[in-house]
Design a protein around this motif. Structure first.
Motif, PDB file in Angstrom:
ATOM      1  N   GLU A 129       0.843  -1.192   0.000  1.00  0.00           N
ATOM      2  CA  GLU A 129       0.000   0.000   0.000  1.00  0.00           C
ATOM      3  C   GLU A 129       0.887   1.254   0.000  1.00  0.00           C
ATOM      4  O   GLU A 129       1.361   1.675   1.056  1.00  0.00           O
ATOM      5  N   TRP A 131       0.084   4.174  -0.114  1.00  0.00           N
ATOM      6  CA  TRP A 131      -0.589   5.304   0.526  1.00  0.00           C
ATOM      7  C   TRP A 131      -0.596   5.237   2.053  1.00  0.00           C
ATOM      8  O   TRP A 131      -0.994   6.187   2.708  1.00  0.00           O
ATOM      9  N   HIS A 132      -0.197   4.116   2.644  1.00  0.00           N
ATOM     10  CA  HIS A 132      -0.430   3.891   4.078  1.00  0.00           C
ATOM     11  C   HIS A 132       0.811   4.255   4.907  1.00  0.00           C
ATOM     12  O   HIS A 132       1.866   3.631   4.779  1.00  0.00           O
TER      13      HIS A 132
HETATM   14 ZN   LIG Z   1      -4.186   2.185   5.496  1.00  0.00          ZN
END
Ligand SMILES: [Zn+2]
Length: 245
Positions: A129, A131-132
């Protein structure tokens, strides 16, 4: 637990909802990152999602079991869990028109690196991910900007705000211009067969005259015998005007 606002999401069903983290310092560092990103790219970095309520985790997980997507963590194990964590943020971009988009590869690379200078760790690297990120997980290289809040995070705009676009005037629903997507069907009214056009957007219904029936046939659309009952048809608003019988 006290919660600190970090800006509104523009993402999916969370659009317009304020997002929160569990520490004032993380909020200030996030807002500082938002200011950095704005200065660097001229786009508003926004939290797609931060704290996630337990009811929402269950909802998302049940949807995942039902549909097989989108992937969701087993309830209450999410890094966004409102009880156990509260330091995770998913990064997105809100454009000038308020629409959400993903960061570009270059924006992600820059934001991940910059976030790590502000005490976040891009833990999403471990589970695919980009974005995390999770706050207060490493030493800070920069302190947050003093006095930064949700409302002043962008500071002085480095690019002129675009002129707001005038809203397009909605077309009157009393006409169905050639080229519109329409549903066509035939209903029987007594012994009479009557063709109708229905605009699926407005659900307005209009009876066709013979000229328009020819037009409809020329498009090679199938006649749907008794496809709609008169009861349903009668619940449509019949309109007059161009194109009506
Ligand atoms: Zn997340």
């Amino acid at each position: 637990m006290a919660w600190y606002p970090i800006g509104e999401s523009s993402y999916g069903d969370l659009r317009g909802q304020m997002q929160y983290v569990n520490s004032e310092r993380i909020a200030q560092q996030w807002l500082s990152l938002v200011r950095d990103f704005w200065a660097r790219f001229g786009y508003r970095l926004s939290p797609n999602e931060a704290r996630r309520s337990r009811s929402r985790q269950s909802l998302l997980y049940n949807a995942y079991l039902r549909n097989g997507y989108p992937k969701a963590a087993y309830p209450f194990t999410s890094r966004h869990d409102e009880v156990l964590h509260g330091n995770a943020i998913d990064m997105g971009v809100t454009d000038a028109a308020g629409r959400n988009r993903a960061l570009t590869a270059a924006e992600f690379a820059w934001a991940q690196q910059r976030a790590e200078l502000r005490g976040f760790t891009w833990t999403g690297r471990n589970f695919g991910e980009p974005w995390h990120i999770e706050g207060a997980t490493r030493a800070e290289h920069f302190p947050p900007y003093p006095g930064i809040t949700v409302s002043n995070a962008l500071g002085i705009s480095p690019v002129p705000a675009p002129e707001p676009k005038p809203k397009p005037t909605p077309k009157p629903a009393t006409t169905t211009p050639v080229g519109d997507i329409v549903n066509t069907f035939i209903v029987r009214l007594g012994s009479k067969k009557v063709p109708f056009l229905v605009n699926p957007e407005t659900m307005r219904c209009m009876q066709l005259n013979e000229t328009q029936t020819s037009f409809w046939k020329a498009r090679g659309l199938q006649e749907q015998r008794d496809g709609q009952s008169p009861a349903i048809v009668s619940s449509f608003e019949r309109v007059s005007g161009k194109g009506a019988a």
